[in-house]
Design an enzyme around this catalytic site. Sequence first.
Site, short mmCIF file in Angstrom:
data_model
loop_
_atom_site.label_atom_id
_atom_site.label_comp_id
_atom_site.label_asym_id
_atom_site.label_seq_id
_atom_site.Cartn_x
_atom_site.Cartn_y
_atom_site.Cartn_z
N SER A 21 0.89 -1.11 -0.14
CA SER A 21 -0.14 -0.02 0.06
C SER A 21 0.93 1.35 -0.01
O SER A 21 0.43 2.27 -0.75
CB SER A 21 -0.95 0.04 1.34
OG SER A 21 -1.67 -1.07 1.26
N GLY A 91 -6.42 -3.26 -7.25
CA GLY A 91 -7.50 -2.28 -7.03
C GLY A 91 -7.13 -0.87 -6.90
O GLY A 91 -7.48 0.30 -7.23
N ARG A 119 -14.40 -6.96 -10.07
CA ARG A 119 -14.65 -5.89 -9.00
C ARG A 119 -15.23 -4.79 -9.46
O ARG A 119 -14.86 -4.01 -10.47
CB ARG A 119 -13.21 -5.52 -8.34
CG ARG A 119 -12.53 -6.77 -7.87
CD ARG A 119 -11.44 -6.24 -7.10
NE ARG A 119 -11.21 -5.41 -5.93
CZ ARG A 119 -10.33 -5.17 -5.01
NH1 ARG A 119 -9.25 -5.65 -5.71
NH2 ARG A 119 -10.45 -4.35 -4.00
N GLN A 164 -9.82 4.46 -1.59
CA GLN A 164 -8.90 4.55 -2.74
C GLN A 164 -9.15 5.88 -3.91
O GLN A 164 -8.20 6.37 -4.40
CB GLN A 164 -8.55 3.26 -3.63
CG GLN A 164 -7.76 2.05 -2.67
CD GLN A 164 -8.32 0.62 -3.21
OE1 GLN A 164 -8.59 0.55 -4.29
NE2 GLN A 164 -7.46 -0.13 -2.47
N ASP A 306 -8.98 -5.29 6.03
CA ASP A 306 -7.99 -6.51 5.50
C ASP A 306 -7.79 -7.30 6.69
O ASP A 306 -7.18 -8.36 6.81
CB ASP A 306 -6.69 -6.00 4.97
CG ASP A 306 -6.83 -5.47 3.50
OD1 ASP A 306 -8.13 -5.91 2.92
OD2 ASP A 306 -6.04 -4.99 3.00
N ARG A 379 -5.34 -12.97 0.66
CA ARG A 379 -5.79 -13.06 2.04
C ARG A 379 -6.26 -14.38 2.48
O ARG A 379 -5.90 -14.53 3.60
CB ARG A 379 -6.66 -11.86 2.50
CG ARG A 379 -5.98 -10.35 1.97
CD ARG A 379 -4.65 -10.17 2.62
NE ARG A 379 -4.36 -8.80 2.34
CZ ARG A 379 -2.98 -8.18 2.79
NH1 ARG A 379 -2.14 -9.04 3.07
NH2 ARG A 379 -2.60 -7.06 2.08
#
Length: 416
Positions: A21, A91, A119, A164, A306, A379
Amino acid sequence: MSKIIVPFQFNKTLTIPSSKSHLQRLIALSSICNHTSIIHNVHFCDDVNAALSAAQQIGASIKVNDKTLEIKGNSKFPQNKSVIIDINESGLSARMFGIITSTLFDEVVLTGKGSILKRDMSSLIDILSQAGCKVYSLNNYLPIHIKGKANYSKIQIKETDTSQIITGLLFAAPLLSKDVNIFVNHPLSIPYIELSINTAKLFGIQIEHSKDYNYFHIKAPQLLQPTNTIAEGDWSNAAFFIVAAALSGKARFLGLNFESSQADKFILKVLDQSNTPFYIENNNELIVEKSNELKPFKVDLTHCPDLFPPLVVLAAGIKGTSILSGISRLINKESNRLNVLINEFTRLGLEISTENDTMIIKGTGKLNGGIIHSHNDHRIVMAAAIAATISENPVVIENPEAINKSYPLFFEDLLH
């Protein structure tokens, strides 16, 4: 392909790799700074490579020297220029570069592959449309065709499923000719917004905002200054190892920034609430160890979704009922992470249900083991692997290659 994880204890010292990130943010801003920025402590994964590819596609030059990046950005763009941006499955890069390039090019095609094609990009399309672009898509999914340069002088974000979008707007704003005002009804993932603001500061970008992050003012234009910085260790990845240690052994973690804005640093508060022994040494080392007196926990993960996958495993390893709020944030991830967590962990013997916006987990301290499908979600791979620490039988992970999105060396660091 599948990977078999036999029950194990997690005992080791581990240096946590850099945050994808943070790295993607640093790469995006470096790509639009017309000087050379240097980024240290770089760990490569599919998402980081996607950001580097996007940076090159808009004209940045990149040199790689082991774990250091030198990026000379491009801030001068000819008129009537078009570009194709392939963001693989990222993403964050889709939304950052989708917004940034709409201010720089007359025509942009934003595309990708795999899970990103499933998505929903409605919030990105809405922002681009507000800014005066003509946007063509396949029912709000990639690929997206953007025509006309954007004008982001005043943007109203009524509802969005991700912060985002705000990151993209904050990074694009300095490139414009007039000041930008952003109004947000219900800001989500506020720690990630803070991370974006702090990263922008490294490049000399000034951002004014309200205390609750529902209003932002960015003066424009602003000339970005180059930076020489170190990418932070990744709290998102660290959370899985931390849970593995809490349930089965003792571990020492290096490379984490305890002053970080990363949302998943919230794992420390969960450790405290669950009565997990942990302490910090030398201001930069985290030690976590197993306890036989772990307590169920109740947490709101709206701003750090997350953490759901590792915390489902932690809750399973604690006797009693744990409650995790904020499940609405799980739907538009690499998979429908809510359904996947429920279905796959039920197969391992966990009693897990939902009510309103909460996930209710009735832990017994152990799992049966069995087969978990990753659903091409990195994940889920990580959660399945650490579930073996409390499983009576091996955990078999189908499509473990999904881990390459964020952490190609995950299994090596976990098991060796």
